[in-house]
Design an enzyme around this catalytic site. Structure first.
Site, short mmCIF file in Angstrom:
data_model
loop_
_atom_site.label_atom_id
_atom_site.label_comp_id
_atom_site.label_asym_id
_atom_site.label_seq_id
_atom_site.Cartn_x
_atom_site.Cartn_y
_atom_site.Cartn_z
N LYS A 117 1.24 -0.94 0.31
CA LYS A 117 0.17 -0.15 -0.06
C LYS A 117 0.80 1.27 -0.28
O LYS A 117 0.80 2.29 -0.74
CB LYS A 117 -0.66 0.19 1.27
CG LYS A 117 -1.62 1.51 1.26
CD LYS A 117 -2.91 0.83 2.58
CE LYS A 117 -2.50 0.82 3.27
NZ LYS A 117 -3.14 1.33 4.36
N ARG B 52 2.76 6.06 -2.83
CA ARG B 52 3.60 6.80 -3.83
C ARG B 52 4.15 6.54 -5.45
O ARG B 52 3.93 8.03 -5.95
CB ARG B 52 4.83 6.89 -3.25
CG ARG B 52 5.07 7.08 -1.56
CD ARG B 52 6.06 6.05 -0.98
NE ARG B 52 5.90 6.72 0.60
CZ ARG B 52 5.48 6.63 2.14
NH1 ARG B 52 4.29 5.45 1.35
NH2 ARG B 52 5.52 6.96 3.15
N GLY C 81 -4.60 8.22 6.20
CA GLY C 81 -4.08 8.71 6.75
C GLY C 81 -2.28 9.24 5.89
O GLY C 81 -2.39 9.96 6.28
N SER D 253 7.98 9.20 12.28
CA SER D 253 6.42 9.11 11.57
C SER D 253 7.17 9.23 10.03
O SER D 253 8.14 10.16 9.36
CB SER D 253 6.19 10.00 11.48
OG SER D 253 5.05 9.91 10.70
N GLN E 35 5.10 9.60 7.16
CA GLN E 35 4.60 10.14 6.71
C GLN E 35 4.35 11.18 6.99
O GLN E 35 4.60 12.59 5.94
CB GLN E 35 2.94 9.77 7.02
CG GLN E 35 2.44 8.33 6.77
CD GLN E 35 0.36 7.48 7.78
OE1 GLN E 35 1.01 8.93 8.53
NE2 GLN E 35 -0.03 6.91 7.82
N ASP F 175 2.87 -0.77 11.79
CA ASP F 175 1.30 -1.38 11.32
C ASP F 175 0.92 -2.91 12.00
O ASP F 175 0.51 -3.49 11.66
CB ASP F 175 1.20 -1.21 9.73
CG ASP F 175 1.45 -0.18 9.62
OD1 ASP F 175 0.71 0.41 9.96
OD2 ASP F 175 1.53 0.62 8.59
N ARG G 242 -4.82 1.27 18.60
CA ARG G 242 -5.14 -0.22 18.61
C ARG G 242 -4.48 -1.00 19.72
O ARG G 242 -5.08 -1.88 20.10
CB ARG G 242 -3.62 -0.14 17.21
CG ARG G 242 -4.16 -0.05 15.82
CD ARG G 242 -3.39 -0.56 14.78
NE ARG G 242 -5.20 -0.15 13.68
CZ ARG G 242 -3.42 0.28 12.12
NH1 ARG G 242 -2.23 -0.20 12.53
NH2 ARG G 242 -4.48 0.00 11.55
N ARG H 94 -6.62 -3.88 10.25
CA ARG H 94 -5.93 -4.44 11.15
C ARG H 94 -6.41 -5.02 11.98
O ARG H 94 -5.73 -5.75 12.42
CB ARG H 94 -4.34 -3.76 10.70
CG ARG H 94 -4.01 -2.64 9.71
CD ARG H 94 -2.46 -2.62 9.93
NE ARG H 94 -2.06 -1.74 8.46
CZ ARG H 94 -1.69 -2.57 7.81
NH1 ARG H 94 -2.04 -3.65 7.11
NH2 ARG H 94 -1.13 -1.69 6.53
#
Length: 441
Positions: free
Chosen positions: A26, A31, A99, A172, A174, A320, A351, A393
């Site tokens: 993913k 990207r 996100g 991070s 992201q 993740d 989570r 997940r």
């Protein structure tokens, strides 16, 4: 798929056997679309994940004037418009549950000449965006959020960006990627320093598109004003999706599967390291490179797992995969301790809380801590109902618990599995998991 809620019903027992390939990565799929749209020329990608999250990214660029053919059977072709060729969208760009898409798009849109707005579904609308808006604003962007730094993000166009030297307060990928993407439009050299390694797909892919990126220790640097050149991309199978089958095969007596063409990026293999420390039997076969990313086939057989204290340096490399890893911990002999994982509290769900509640619902001793969990394993799961809280997940991790359950397990609110793993139920059933879908109340 309709908007009505769906649940999973998992029958006890079974074992995973055979060869299978999970969907494309993913992170790399997002990207591929983003950089392909900003490149000059026609980019072709194979193995693209056709989940809802990635399709949101595709549709966002279509709304900004980019021609995208596909995806069909994982193949997509993107007619890039260059870094400055995007057009103002007629409506807010809906990132759904993603996100990754929202944070990376914020970096791209910060450098555009037009105003834009990023919105998401109820889950995404609760997630923290100040962590990306604040450093982008320091670069000269103008990004406004709702109270508490939540979406939607309203981005003013026409702002001149200046390079920034930024030390991430928490690891991070992201946020790092958003700053690097904004750095493409900034005057000077943007430098991002990480407190711990995170996935480096953005850096690798920028180089694949011909953009100079320097990595020195924990710092990534690039200068603005360059160009991206179209290329061909082969997206490997997503190790985060493979993680559910890695765990399922490790905990089910008689299991023996081969997961094909799995991405083995060194910033993503924490799940393999952690399972290995727990005693999992995972063999790496046919290691090779594909499209600038290392890949391999993984053979997984059932094994007796043991509880461990998860090394803190592995936490960012498996962030993740912890819902699945904590299901494995419940089947391991002894105690497993996870710490330093406070990032898990701001994912699609909290989570830590969701996984602990699910484990307890199935009879497992799972105690939350502020930044992790303590799980006492060694037994079988009992029959019960798990609330996934709409988190893909959580839903897939607890589906694998059925392999070691004494009775049926119901997992509620599983519609969002399609965001990252379309076809999960069919593939899991074919491999040997007794799983069916039923409509929710």
């Amino acid at each position: 798929m309709s908007d009505s809620r769906i649940d999973f019903l998992v029958q006890p027992g079974g074992a995973l056997v055979g060869r299978l390939r999970v969907p494309g990565d993913k992170s790399i799929s997002h990207r591929s679309v983003m950089l392909g749209a900003l490149a000059e020329g026609r980019t072709a990608a194979e193995g693209l994940l056709e989940g809802e999250d990635v399709l949101r990214t595709v549709n966002a660029f279509r709304a900004m004037g980019v021609r995208v053919d596909g995806p069909r059977a994982g193949h997509v072709e993107i007619e890039g418009v260059g870094l400055h060729g995007l057009k103002a969208p007629a409506a807010p760009l809906d990132m759904g549950n993603s996100g990754t898409a929202m944070r990376l798009m914020a970096g791209i849109l910060a450098g555009q000449a037009f105003d834009s707005e990023l919105v998401g579904d109820p889950s995404l609308s609760k997630r923290p965006m100040k962590r990306v808006a604040e450093p982008l604003n320091r670069m000269g962007a103008e990004i406004r959020t709702e109270e508490g730094g939540r979406p939607p993000l309203r981005i003013s166009g026409g702002r001149a960006l200046s390079a920034i030297r930024y030390a991430l307060p928490v690891p991070s990928a992201q946020v790092k990627s958003a700053l690097l993407l904004a750095g493409l439009y900034a005057k000077g050299e943007t430098a991002v320093t990480e407190p711990a390694p995170t996935r480096d797909h953005t850096e690798r892919m920028l180089r694949g598109f011909g953009y100079a990126v320097e990595v020195s220790g924990s710092t990534v640097r690039l200068s603005g004003g360059g160009r991206l050149k179209a290329c061909r991309i082969d997206v490997p199978a997503d190790i985060s999706s493979a993680a559910f089958f890695l765990v399922g095969a490790s905990i089910a007596p008689g299991a023996d599967i081969v997961l094909e063409h799995v991405g083995m990026n060194p910033t993503r293999v924490g799940v393999l390291t952690i399972l290995g420390l727990m005693g999992a039997d995972i063999g790496i076969e046919n290691a090779r490179e594909s499209g600038g990313e290392p890949v391999a086939d993984l053979r997984v057989r059932a094994s007796r797992l043991r509880g461990i204290r998860i090394p803190p340096e592995q936490v960012p490399l498996a962030i993740d995969e912890f819902p699945a890893l904590l299901v494995a911990a419940a089947c391991a002999e002894g105690e497993t301790v996870l710490s330093g994982a406070e990032e898990l509290r701001v994912k699609e769900s909290d989570r830590i809380a969701a996984t602990a509640a699910g484990l307890r619902a199935l009879g497992i001793d799972a105690r939350e801590t502020p930044d992790g969990m303590i799980v006492r394993g060694g037994g079988a799961f009992r029959s019960g109902t798990v609330e996934s809280l709409g988190d893909h997940r959580i839903a897939m991790a607890f589906a694998m618990a059925g392999l070691r359950s004494q009775g049926p397990i119901t997992i509620r609110d599983c519609k969002n599995v399609d965001t990252s793993f379309p076809g999960f139920v069919e593939l899991a059933r074919r491999a040997g998991l007794g799983i069916t879908i039923r409509g929710g109340r």
